[in-house]
Design a protein around this motif. Structure first.
Motif, PDB file in Angstrom:
ATOM      1  N   ARG A  26      49.319  75.262 -14.649  1.00  0.00           N
ATOM      2  CA  ARG A  26      50.437  75.676 -14.469  1.00  0.00           C
ATOM      3  C   ARG A  26      49.889  77.245 -13.536  1.00  0.00           C
ATOM      4  NH1 ARG A  26      54.698  72.303 -13.434  1.00  0.00           N
ATOM      5  NH2 ARG A  26      53.791  70.284 -15.131  1.00  0.00           N
ATOM      6  N   THR A  27      50.296  77.181 -12.267  1.00  0.00           N
ATOM      7  CA  THR A  27      50.079  78.052 -11.358  1.00  0.00           C
ATOM      8  C   THR A  27      50.462  78.093 -10.336  1.00  0.00           C
ATOM      9  OG1 THR A  27      48.397  80.527 -11.379  1.00  0.00           O
ATOM     10  CG2 THR A  27      47.628  78.201 -11.198  1.00  0.00           C
ATOM     11  N   ALA A  28      50.710  79.567  -9.508  1.00  0.00           N
ATOM     12  CA  ALA A  28      50.311  79.369  -7.807  1.00  0.00           C
ATOM     13  C   ALA A  28      49.558  79.173  -7.526  1.00  0.00           C
ATOM     14  CB  ALA A  28      51.931  80.137  -7.505  1.00  0.00           C
ATOM     15  N   GLU A  32      50.972  79.558  -1.629  1.00  0.00           N
ATOM     16  CA  GLU A  32      52.132  78.728  -2.910  1.00  0.00           C
ATOM     17  C   GLU A  32      53.029  79.176  -2.655  1.00  0.00           C
ATOM     18  OE1 GLU A  32      52.327  74.925  -3.071  1.00  0.00           O
ATOM     19  OE2 GLU A  32      50.039  74.218  -2.771  1.00  0.00           O
ATOM     20  N   ASP A  33      54.630  79.970  -3.167  1.00  0.00           N
ATOM     21  CA  ASP A  33      55.585  79.986  -4.246  1.00  0.00           C
ATOM     22  C   ASP A  33      55.729  79.660  -5.040  1.00  0.00           C
ATOM     23  OD1 ASP A  33      58.352  80.260  -1.604  1.00  0.00           O
ATOM     24  OD2 ASP A  33      56.215  79.283  -1.186  1.00  0.00           O
ATOM     25  N   ARG A  34      55.389  78.265  -5.048  1.00  0.00           N
ATOM     26  CA  ARG A  34      55.644  77.638  -6.743  1.00  0.00           C
ATOM     27  C   ARG A  34      54.434  77.279  -7.417  1.00  0.00           C
ATOM     28  NH1 ARG A  34      60.278  73.916  -6.995  1.00  0.00           N
ATOM     29  NH2 ARG A  34      61.616  74.298  -5.365  1.00  0.00           N
ATOM     30  N   GLU A  35      54.620  77.351  -8.537  1.00  0.00           N
ATOM     31  CA  GLU A  35      53.469  77.265  -9.549  1.00  0.00           C
ATOM     32  C   GLU A  35      53.651  75.841  -9.042  1.00  0.00           C
ATOM     33  OE1 GLU A  35      53.489  80.036 -12.801  1.00  0.00           O
ATOM     34  OE2 GLU A  35      54.275  78.130 -13.509  1.00  0.00           O
ATOM     35  N   ARG A  36      52.363  74.967  -8.722  1.00  0.00           N
ATOM     36  CA  ARG A  36      51.725  73.644  -9.228  1.00  0.00           C
ATOM     37  C   ARG A  36      50.464  73.294 -10.754  1.00  0.00           C
ATOM     38  NH1 ARG A  36      55.550  71.935  -5.854  1.00  0.00           N
ATOM     39  NH2 ARG A  36      55.237  73.103  -3.442  1.00  0.00           N
ATOM     40  N   LEU A  37      51.154  71.620 -10.780  1.00  0.00           N
ATOM     41  CA  LEU A  37      49.677  71.743 -11.788  1.00  0.00           C
ATOM     42  C   LEU A  37      48.749  71.234 -10.942  1.00  0.00           C
ATOM     43  CD1 LEU A  37      50.039  70.788 -15.161  1.00  0.00           C
ATOM     44  CD2 LEU A  37      50.070  68.418 -14.073  1.00  0.00           C
ATOM     45  N   ILE A  45      44.657  69.862  -7.091  1.00  0.00           N
ATOM     46  CA  ILE A  45      46.864  70.330  -7.424  1.00  0.00           C
ATOM     47  C   ILE A  45      47.474  68.703  -7.345  1.00  0.00           C
ATOM     48  CG2 ILE A  45      48.944  71.077  -6.671  1.00  0.00           C
ATOM     49  CD1 ILE A  45      46.612  73.109  -4.898  1.00  0.00           C
ATOM     50  N   ALA A  46      47.945  68.711  -8.678  1.00  0.00           N
ATOM     51  CA  ALA A  46      48.383  67.710  -8.625  1.00  0.00           C
ATOM     52  C   ALA A  46      50.188  67.049  -8.387  1.00  0.00           C
ATOM     53  CB  ALA A  46      48.178  67.161 -10.288  1.00  0.00           C
ATOM     54  N   TYR A  47      49.956  67.548  -7.215  1.00  0.00           N
ATOM     55  CA  TYR A  47      51.757  67.508  -6.350  1.00  0.00           C
ATOM     56  C   TYR A  47      52.421  67.318  -7.477  1.00  0.00           C
ATOM     57  CZ  TYR A  47      50.046  70.975  -3.218  1.00  0.00           C
ATOM     58  OH  TYR A  47      49.604  72.110  -2.445  1.00  0.00           O
ATOM     59  N   GLU A  48      54.303  67.163  -8.108  1.00  0.00           N
ATOM     60  CA  GLU A  48      54.227  66.359  -8.677  1.00  0.00           C
ATOM     61  C   GLU A  48      56.062  66.604  -8.036  1.00  0.00           C
ATOM     62  OE1 GLU A  48      53.872  68.988 -12.254  1.00  0.00           O
ATOM     63  OE2 GLU A  48      53.963  67.830 -13.499  1.00  0.00           O
ATOM     64  N   ASN A  49      56.095  65.391  -7.864  1.00  0.00           N
ATOM     65  CA  ASN A  49      58.065  64.866  -6.941  1.00  0.00           C
ATOM     66  C   ASN A  49      58.469  63.995  -8.140  1.00  0.00           C
ATOM     67  OD1 ASN A  49      55.229  65.049  -4.334  1.00  0.00           O
ATOM     68  ND2 ASN A  49      57.245  66.383  -4.544  1.00  0.00           N
ATOM     69  N   PRO A  50      59.927  63.849  -7.948  1.00  0.00           N
ATOM     70  CA  PRO A  50      60.459  63.109  -8.481  1.00  0.00           C
ATOM     71  C   PRO A  50      59.778  61.548  -8.168  1.00  0.00           C
ATOM     72  CG  PRO A  50      61.748  64.507  -7.223  1.00  0.00           C
ATOM     73  CD  PRO A  50      60.352  64.826  -7.037  1.00  0.00           C
ATOM     74  N   LYS A  51      60.636  60.747  -9.329  1.00  0.00           N
ATOM     75  CA  LYS A  51      59.717  59.683  -9.293  1.00  0.00           C
ATOM     76  C   LYS A  51      60.770  58.328  -8.886  1.00  0.00           C
ATOM     77  CE  LYS A  51      55.602  59.309 -11.819  1.00  0.00           C
ATOM     78  NZ  LYS A  51      55.010  58.884 -12.709  1.00  0.00           N
ATOM     79  N   ILE A  52      61.316  57.378  -7.168  1.00  0.00           N
ATOM     80  CA  ILE A  52      62.256  56.676  -7.341  1.00  0.00           C
ATOM     81  C   ILE A  52      61.747  55.126  -8.210  1.00  0.00           C
ATOM     82  CG2 ILE A  52      63.242  55.178  -5.476  1.00  0.00           C
ATOM     83  CD1 ILE A  52      62.112  57.169  -3.997  1.00  0.00           C
TER      84      ILE A  52
END
Lengths: 194, 194
Positions: A26-28, A32-37, A45-52
């Motif tokens: 986990r690092t920026a 990007e200003d957010r940390e990402r996986l 970069i495995a962008y993670e978003n909420p799931k429906i």
């Protein structure tokens, strides 16, 4: 007077060992200003978003509710509404109908958005629709041990898989016979310590 | 009488070269019936799910609408509602408020779910809330060239970024003054060829 018992917290599942391949740091990333996986081996970069999660409260002509007994974890053996993660390329209604078919071979007609539940702790947004059963023939799919139609008084309240199952069933009851209503949202959390 | 012109299709962006690292093969993993995007080097499965875009139609005390002129693609230079992808660990309302803050430094109070738009072609579900501006001070964030409050008659309809911006604005107008309403959904597609 003794304090009330704390709410039941289910035991945590065992923590799996740390991965040694794939996206695991986990690092920026650059720019990007957010940390990402990210994967340190190939910079993916495995962008993670909420799931429906899409699902439905399905009733038949006599007002009984479709419930499915889960064959898979979490909460295997407990009863739930037909629901599951949305897939690419479908609408929320198509997803809800697909899950009813996959979990209970139920053909349903969707009527209205009944509820939107936010479960930010696990980054889930649940969209539950109101629907009617188009064909009485139902049978368990691979993710269900059994399925059945339950009158309100026969619903196994003590054996429901998740709180949102109960929320959605009560949402249905509170809106029975209405149209054009606002979908329900998370009930307020229980007040503890009083 | 000549046939009607086909609807405007924007030029497709250039196709990037095929990746040589990371998840890049589409195949059904062991035990799954659907094809998934996998990395042949480490067997990582990049599960893909639709993404939620959260946003808001924000009005001020005089009934003007908050719009942001996009600084980034797609549709840079065109006007949009404050909106963006949900992040992990937040609710849909928190996400909508966060986007309004990030894109327009707007403090908003969310009132109701105004619309749910499905864009299955790009696997997006848009959840647009109705909100009011809590503080008149607004300013463009990094993703906006400029921001402004527009009376209905001043909205730059020909310069809106996406169809759903117009849908949501009209949804607001159709529900102005109402509460407890069902959220709007995708309007029917235009009928072609008649």
């Amino acid at each position: 007077m003794p304090p009330p018992s704390p709410p039941h917290t289910p035991p945590r599942p065992p923590v799996p060992p740390a991965p040694t391949t794939g996206p695991r740091l986990r690092t920026a990333p650059q720019g990007e200003d957010r940390e990402r996986l990210v994967c340190p081996d190939c910079n993916y970069i495995a962008y993670e978003n909420p799931k429906i999660v899409v699902g439905a409260v399905v009733t038949d002509a006599t007002g009984r509710f479709l419930l499915c007994r889960r064959a898979i974890e979490p909460r295997r053996g407990f009863w739930t509404l037909p629901a599951g993660y949305m897939e690419l390329g479908e609408t929320t209604e198509q997803g809800a109908a697909r899950e009813a078919w996959e979990e209970a071979t139920a053909r349903i007609a969707i009527d209205a958005l009944l509820a939107v539940y936010n479960i930010p702790r696990i980054s889930q947004v649940q969209m539950i629709y109101r629907a009617s059963l188009s064909d009485p023939a139902i049978a368990p799919g691979t993710e269900s041990l059994e399925v059945g139609m339950f009158a309100w008084g026969d619903i196994p309240w003590d054996e429901l898989a998740f709180p949102s199952v109960s929320w959605a069933l009560h949402e249905w009851r509170d809106r029975a016979g209405l149209t054009g209503f606002a979908p329900g949202t998370n009930p307020p959390p229980p007040v503890e310590g009083l």
